[in-house]
Motif scaffolding. Sequence first.
Motif, mmCIF file in Angstrom:
data_model
loop_
_atom_site.group_PDB
_atom_site.id
_atom_site.type_symbol
_atom_site.label_atom_id
_atom_site.label_comp_id
_atom_site.label_asym_id
_atom_site.label_seq_id
_atom_site.Cartn_x
_atom_site.Cartn_y
_atom_site.Cartn_z
ATOM 1 N N PHE A 37 46.224 43.486 45.044
ATOM 2 C CA PHE A 37 45.185 42.391 44.524
ATOM 3 C C PHE A 37 43.916 42.969 44.517
ATOM 4 O O PHE A 37 43.315 44.043 45.216
ATOM 5 C CB PHE A 37 45.252 41.233 45.534
ATOM 6 N N GLN A 39 39.513 41.326 44.286
ATOM 7 C CA GLN A 39 38.598 40.392 44.181
ATOM 8 C C GLN A 39 37.272 40.971 43.724
ATOM 9 O O GLN A 39 36.581 41.640 44.485
ATOM 10 C CB GLN A 39 38.450 39.533 45.651
ATOM 11 N N LYS A 43 34.450 36.123 41.758
ATOM 12 C CA LYS A 43 35.766 35.686 40.954
ATOM 13 C C LYS A 43 36.752 35.552 42.333
ATOM 14 O O LYS A 43 36.516 35.950 43.326
ATOM 15 C CB LYS A 43 36.036 36.790 40.101
ATOM 16 N N ASP A 44 37.704 34.923 41.862
ATOM 17 C CA ASP A 44 38.794 34.764 42.723
ATOM 18 C C ASP A 44 39.743 35.969 42.957
ATOM 19 O O ASP A 44 39.713 36.882 42.011
ATOM 20 C CB ASP A 44 39.822 33.571 42.266
ATOM 21 N N ARG A 45 40.496 35.951 44.004
ATOM 22 C CA ARG A 45 41.204 37.253 44.179
ATOM 23 C C ARG A 45 42.431 36.936 43.139
ATOM 24 O O ARG A 45 42.906 36.154 43.018
ATOM 25 C CB ARG A 45 41.918 37.322 45.453
ATOM 26 N N GLU A 46 42.748 38.370 42.623
ATOM 27 C CA GLU A 46 43.820 38.162 41.607
ATOM 28 C C GLU A 46 44.761 39.657 41.691
ATOM 29 O O GLU A 46 44.545 40.531 42.329
ATOM 30 C CB GLU A 46 43.249 38.366 40.171
ATOM 31 N N LEU A 61 47.839 42.292 35.191
ATOM 32 C CA LEU A 61 46.538 42.133 34.177
ATOM 33 C C LEU A 61 46.480 42.953 32.910
ATOM 34 O O LEU A 61 46.560 44.285 33.310
ATOM 35 C CB LEU A 61 45.528 42.445 35.348
ATOM 36 N N GLU A 106 52.803 37.745 41.774
ATOM 37 C CA GLU A 106 51.286 37.909 41.336
ATOM 38 C C GLU A 106 50.513 36.770 42.332
ATOM 39 O O GLU A 106 49.067 36.917 42.068
ATOM 40 C CB GLU A 106 50.754 37.650 39.986
ATOM 41 N N TYR A 107 51.257 36.195 43.049
ATOM 42 C CA TYR A 107 50.498 35.099 43.762
ATOM 43 C C TYR A 107 50.202 35.092 44.951
ATOM 44 O O TYR A 107 50.958 35.802 45.854
ATOM 45 C CB TYR A 107 51.459 33.577 43.537
#
Length: 124
Positions: A37, A39, A43-46, A61, A106-107
Motif C-alpha cells: 500500500f 500513502q 492522500k488516502d492510503r491506497e 493502480l 486492495e482494501y
Amino acid sequence: QRQVVATGGGSAEPGGSLKLSCVASGFEVDLYTIGWFRQAPGKDREGISCINDLDKKKYYLESERGRFTISKDSAKNVVYLQMDRLKAEDTGVYQCAARKGLFCSEYIISYDFWGQGTQVTVSA
C-alpha cells in the motif's frame, strides 16, 4: 509473533528504480496474502499490489501497471516490490500488510496486520 517489516525506501530521481522488501516473520508467506500500500502526501492510503499462491499477482493502480512488479521469495519469506521508471507522484509512505489465507484485496480492512512504513521520495 507475526509481523511484517517493510524496508528499502529512499530517494530516487524520476526514471530511477527502487526495490522494497517486506520481510515476514512468525508465519509463512505462502499461506498468506501480502499486499503493498502507499500513502502519498495529502492522500488516502491506497492498495498497489498483492500476491499469494492462488491469485498469483494483482495490481490495482493503473498508473503503476508495467512499472511496478511484485514478487516473492518463499525460501527467504520475503515479498518484494520492484519499482521502475519512478515518477514524482510515486512519492509516499509504502507499507506492506498480511492477511491469513489466499485472497487478494486492495482494501485496507482486508488485512490482519501491518508493518511500519518506508518512505519513498522521487524528485530531481
